[in-house]
Motif scaffolding. Structure first.
Motif, PDB file in Angstrom:
ATOM      1  N   VAL A   1       0.818  -1.222   0.000  1.00  0.00           N
ATOM      2  CA  VAL A   1       0.000   0.000   0.000  1.00  0.00           C
ATOM      3  C   VAL A   1       0.847   1.265   0.000  1.00  0.00           C
ATOM      4  O   VAL A   1       0.647   2.168  -0.823  1.00  0.00           O
ATOM      5  N   ALA A   2       1.805   1.383   0.894  1.00  0.00           N
ATOM      6  CA  ALA A   2       2.565   2.628   1.040  1.00  0.00           C
ATOM      7  C   ALA A   2       3.405   2.933  -0.195  1.00  0.00           C
ATOM      8  O   ALA A   2       3.528   4.089  -0.607  1.00  0.00           O
ATOM      9  N   VAL A   3       3.983   1.881  -0.781  1.00  0.00           N
ATOM     10  CA  VAL A   3       4.859   2.098  -1.938  1.00  0.00           C
ATOM     11  C   VAL A   3       4.070   2.666  -3.124  1.00  0.00           C
ATOM     12  O   VAL A   3       4.629   3.363  -3.976  1.00  0.00           O
ATOM     13  N   GLY A   4       2.778   2.403  -3.178  1.00  0.00           N
ATOM     14  CA  GLY A   4       1.974   2.912  -4.288  1.00  0.00           C
ATOM     15  C   GLY A   4       1.477   4.336  -4.117  1.00  0.00           C
ATOM     16  O   GLY A   4       0.904   4.909  -5.061  1.00  0.00           O
ATOM     17  N   LEU A   5       1.695   4.935  -2.947  1.00  0.00           N
ATOM     18  CA  LEU A   5       1.198   6.295  -2.720  1.00  0.00           C
ATOM     19  C   LEU A   5       1.752   7.338  -3.708  1.00  0.00           C
ATOM     20  O   LEU A   5       1.022   8.229  -4.138  1.00  0.00           O
ATOM     21  N   PRO A   6       3.063   7.286  -4.062  1.00  0.00           N
ATOM     22  CA  PRO A   6       3.558   8.287  -5.023  1.00  0.00           C
ATOM     23  C   PRO A   6       2.795   8.303  -6.345  1.00  0.00           C
ATOM     24  O   PRO A   6       2.683   9.350  -6.993  1.00  0.00           O
ATOM     25  N   ASN A   7       2.271   7.122  -6.760  1.00  0.00           N
ATOM     26  CA  ASN A   7       1.500   7.090  -8.009  1.00  0.00           C
ATOM     27  C   ASN A   7       0.242   7.941  -7.927  1.00  0.00           C
ATOM     28  O   ASN A   7      -0.290   8.372  -8.960  1.00  0.00           O
ATOM     29  N   SER A   8      -0.245   8.179  -6.727  1.00  0.00           N
ATOM     30  CA  SER A   8      -1.421   9.032  -6.547  1.00  0.00           C
ATOM     31  C   SER A   8      -1.028  10.487  -6.336  1.00  0.00           C
ATOM     32  O   SER A   8      -1.772  11.400  -6.720  1.00  0.00           O
ATOM     33  N   ILE A   9       0.119  10.693  -5.711  1.00  0.00           N
ATOM     34  CA  ILE A   9       0.524  12.058  -5.375  1.00  0.00           C
ATOM     35  C   ILE A   9       1.077  12.807  -6.578  1.00  0.00           C
ATOM     36  O   ILE A   9       0.796  13.998  -6.770  1.00  0.00           O
ATOM     37  N   LEU A  10       1.873  12.141  -7.425  1.00  0.00           N
ATOM     38  CA  LEU A  10       2.486  12.827  -8.565  1.00  0.00           C
ATOM     39  C   LEU A  10       1.446  13.421  -9.518  1.00  0.00           C
ATOM     40  O   LEU A  10       1.600  14.570  -9.956  1.00  0.00           O
ATOM     41  N   PRO A  11       0.364  12.689  -9.858  1.00  0.00           N
ATOM     42  CA  PRO A  11      -0.678  13.337 -10.672  1.00  0.00           C
ATOM     43  C   PRO A  11      -1.297  14.541  -9.973  1.00  0.00           C
ATOM     44  O   PRO A  11      -1.691  15.514 -10.620  1.00  0.00           O
ATOM     45  N   ALA A  12      -1.380  14.473  -8.637  1.00  0.00           N
ATOM     46  CA  ALA A  12      -1.932  15.603  -7.893  1.00  0.00           C
ATOM     47  C   ALA A  12      -1.020  16.817  -7.992  1.00  0.00           C
ATOM     48  O   ALA A  12      -1.486  17.963  -8.047  1.00  0.00           O
ATOM     49  N   ILE A  13       0.306  16.583  -8.014  1.00  0.00           N
ATOM     50  CA  ILE A  13       1.250  17.692  -8.180  1.00  0.00           C
ATOM     51  C   ILE A  13       1.059  18.344  -9.535  1.00  0.00           C
ATOM     52  O   ILE A  13       0.993  19.583  -9.657  1.00  0.00           O
ATOM     53  N   THR A  14       0.957  17.512 -10.569  1.00  0.00           N
ATOM     54  CA  THR A  14       0.700  18.052 -11.903  1.00  0.00           C
ATOM     55  C   THR A  14      -0.618  18.806 -11.926  1.00  0.00           C
ATOM     56  O   THR A  14      -0.731  19.879 -12.537  1.00  0.00           O
ATOM     57  N   ALA A  15      -1.628  18.251 -11.246  1.00  0.00           N
ATOM     58  CA  ALA A  15      -2.933  18.903 -11.212  1.00  0.00           C
ATOM     59  C   ALA A  15      -2.870  20.242 -10.485  1.00  0.00           C
ATOM     60  O   ALA A  15      -3.509  21.212 -10.902  1.00  0.00           O
ATOM     61  N   SER A  16      -2.083  20.311  -9.405  1.00  0.00           N
ATOM     62  CA  SER A  16      -1.971  21.582  -8.678  1.00  0.00           C
ATOM     63  C   SER A  16      -1.319  22.654  -9.538  1.00  0.00           C
ATOM     64  O   SER A  16      -1.688  23.826  -9.474  1.00  0.00           O
ATOM     65  N   GLN A  17      -0.348  22.247 -10.370  1.00  0.00           N
ATOM     66  CA  GLN A  17       0.239  23.196 -11.300  1.00  0.00           C
ATOM     67  C   GLN A  17      -0.799  23.654 -12.322  1.00  0.00           C
ATOM     68  O   GLN A  17      -0.849  24.828 -12.702  1.00  0.00           O
ATOM     69  N   GLY A  18      -1.638  22.702 -12.757  1.00  0.00           N
ATOM     70  CA  GLY A  18      -2.702  23.067 -13.683  1.00  0.00           C
ATOM     71  C   GLY A  18      -3.687  24.039 -13.067  1.00  0.00           C
ATOM     72  O   GLY A  18      -4.181  24.943 -13.750  1.00  0.00           O
ATOM     73  N   VAL A  19      -3.968  23.858 -11.761  1.00  0.00           N
ATOM     74  CA  VAL A  19      -4.871  24.789 -11.081  1.00  0.00           C
ATOM     75  C   VAL A  19      -4.260  26.187 -11.027  1.00  0.00           C
ATOM     76  O   VAL A  19      -4.948  27.193 -11.228  1.00  0.00           O
ATOM     77  N   ARG A  20      -2.954  26.256 -10.750  1.00  0.00           N
ATOM     78  CA  ARG A  20      -2.283  27.558 -10.741  1.00  0.00           C
ATOM     79  C   ARG A  20      -2.407  28.245 -12.093  1.00  0.00           C
ATOM     80  O   ARG A  20      -2.728  29.431 -12.182  1.00  0.00           O
TER      81      ARG A  20
END
Length: 581
Positions: A290-309
């Motif tokens: 479970v923990a090792v897969g967390l970056p796969n969810s966070i990295l798209p969120a980082i890209t999305a936050s840049q898109g929101v900006r």
């Protein structure tokens, strides 16, 4: 928080207000879909724990988790499809509304604004800014809410398994977040600089395309490319400065946000805990799944936050465009009873400092031709642009039929004028429709008569499909003079009582110039005609000639009278005739 920061924060929310309910539904479905998507991994971890605890058989609990995982996977797909459907519906709806709002607002802006700002700003709003908002609505919103849901569910599960190990796993991601925050601390400043440079590149590209003949003739080193080169250089410098500032912090955030980093830390810490008997092997497996897969969810969120900006900045740009003051319409509209034009001590300044025209008074009577002449930069085109309210006068007044143009509804004002300027404006349509713009309800016979009067009928007859030939904005295969005659046909068809011709025959050869002058003479009957001319022989028969110099009216009269005065007009005439004064 500064006013600009508040604008950035609120502009996006204000523009998206009409689809707020759809966006909330999309966000909820995205969160539920993402939460359902993490459940199969939790199910795998629980199955592994159960099998490690009971290695000699499969208990009923194992099959329960198999069912839970399978059902969650199906539920995730269903919720994802619904979320995408709602998000794209909201995206299509709001972007359609915004495009309509922008186009309608452009229709009420002073026409002079387009001359000053060019097409770069409009192009940026209609393409780049709306595209960035599309990314927010259709993609970034779901990615952000999904990432939050995954992190919340995964964190809850990991804390349930072992709080200490959960803290270590999340700590790695926390370090990534710190470096990411450092990398993004000045993103808005850099993005504004990039957007400004990109806008200048767009405007310069259009100028380059319009002037391609000049570029081909005189080479790419000509001055026409100076603004394009400067804009590209500014963009490259802005991008290089941003990369130089964030290269280390960005690399560190990517390193600590990778699966490899989480796997290494979780494995190392887990083995230590297992060796000290504070963590079971079964629980370690749960973290590895479970923990090792967390970056796969966070990295798209980082890209999305840049898109929101970017979406916020795009929304600010669109709001700025929509907040530009429209051409003021009269509160009490007055219809003119006649079409004589009066310039009453007219003064106008583009920048509020230097007057482009100053204290000009003149009367242009119906059925008479008034010519405006003068050296380049004397204010001729500026004065003509004030009549249809491309700009409003800074001081004084312009009247039509005794009524201030600011008291005449803009639609009525423009309908009363046939305008032919130096810059030929054609639309992507047939030849007939390009002429019919002057009078949308005109029949084919009327269009043909206008073309004949403008001496362009024979040119049209040679085109592949005649009057049905499609033209692009550049006029297709038509020469500059032929395009100009097409716009003159448009003015003839409109039969407007006021005719303004700004260098209308400048692009014509002598033979066609004489023919069009005859057509314009017919057009001028019983109309108020204002002609801006550089070639003085074309206006020698004008009823009145106004001579401008440095924005001021220095002479007025008929041709012969002005020659006898031996002033500026006489010197200009002598220079054009090749006579040494």
């Amino acid at each position: 928080m500064t006013t600009l920061a508040l604008a950035r924060t609120g502009a996006l929310a204000r523009l998206l207000a009409p689809v707020r309910a759809h966006l909330l539904t999309c966000a909820t479905l995205s969160a539920l879909s993402a939460a359902a998507g993490i459940v199969p991994y939790i199910a795998i971890a629980e199955i592994a724990r159960l099998m490690l605890d009971a290695p000699h058989g499969l208990s009923g609990s194992v099959w329960t988790w198999v069912g839970v995982g399978a059902a969650s996977a199906g539920m995730r797909l269903l919720l994802f499809v619904q979320s995408s459907r709602v998000g794209h519906y909201a995206d299509a709806k709001i972007l359609h509304q915004l495009r309509v709002r922008i186009v309608r607002h452009l229709g009420v802006l002073p026409l002079g604004w387009f001359r000053v700002s060019g097409s770069g700003r409009v192009k940026r709003a209609m393409t780049g800014d709306l595209e960035e908002m599309h990314e927010v609505i259709a993609h970034a919103l779901g990615q952000l809410t999904g990432a939050v849901a995954v992190i919340a569910v995964a964190t809850g599960y990991l804390v349930f398994v072992d709080a200490s190990m959960a803290l270590i796993a999340l700590g790695v991601l926390g370090v990534m977040g710190v470096f990411y925050r450092i990398a993004m601390r000045s993103m808005t400043t850099h993005m504004n600089r990039l957007i400004a440079a990109e806008t200048r590149i767009s405007a310069a590209s259009i100028e380059y395309a319009d002037g391609i003949q000049v570029v081909k003739t005189f080479g790419t080193g000509g001055r026409i490319l100076a603004r394009f080169d400067a804009a590209v250089r500014d963009y490259a410098e802005a991008f290089a400065a941003w990369v130089a500032e964030v290269r280390y912090s960005s690399a560190a955030s990517r390193l600590f946000g990778s699966e490899t980093a989480v796997l290494a830390v979780v494995t190392a810490a887990g083995l230590v805990f297992v060796a000290h008997r504070s963590l079971s092997v079964a629980d370690l497996v749960a973290f590895l799944v479970v923990a090792v897969g967390l970056p796969n969810s966070i990295l798209p969120a980082i890209t999305a936050s840049q898109g929101v900006r970017k979406g916020r900045m795009g929304a600010v740009n669109i709001e700025r465009l929509l907040s530009l003051p429209p051409l003021p319409e009269p509160q009490i509209p007055i219809e003119p009873e006649g079409y004589g034009v009066e310039f009453d001590r007219v003064t106008f300044s583009y920048n509020g400092v230097t007057n482009a025209v100053e204290d000009i008074s003149a009367v242009c009577a119906p059925g008479r031709v008034t010519a405006i002449v003068g050296p380049s930069g004397a204010g001729k085109t500026t004065l003509a642009s004030l009549l249809p309210r491309f700009y409003d006068v800074t001081d004084g007044a312009i009247r039509i039929g005794g009524v201030d143009v600011r008291s005449i509804p803009s639609a009525t004002l423009l309908a009363s004028m046939g305008l032919v300027f130096q810059d030929v404006a054609l639309v992507r349509d047939s030849v007939a429709e390009n002429i019919r713009i002057g009078r949308p309800d005109a029949g084919d016979a009327q269009v043909h008569r206008a073309a004949v009067a403008a001496h362009v009928d024979e040119v049209i007859a040679r085109l592949p499909d005649g009057y049905d030939t499609l033209l692009d904005a550049g006029g297709g295969s038509l020469s500059g003079g032929e395009r100009q005659r097409l716009t003159i046909a448009r003015a003839i068809l409109s039969d407007a009582p006021i005719v303004v011709l700004d260098e209308a025959t400048a692009a014509l050869d002598p033979e066609n110039e004489a023919a069009v002058q005859d057509a314009l003479a017919t057009l001028a009957a019983d109309k108020t005609v204002i002609v801006i001319a550089h070639r003085l022989h074309t206006i020698a028969a004008a009823d009145q000639i106004l001579v401008l110099d440095n924005g001021r009216l220095v002479e007025r009269g008929r041709h012969d009278d002005l020659l006898r005065r031996n002033g500026l007009y006489a010197r200009m005439w002598a220079a054009q005739q090749g006579v040494i004064a």
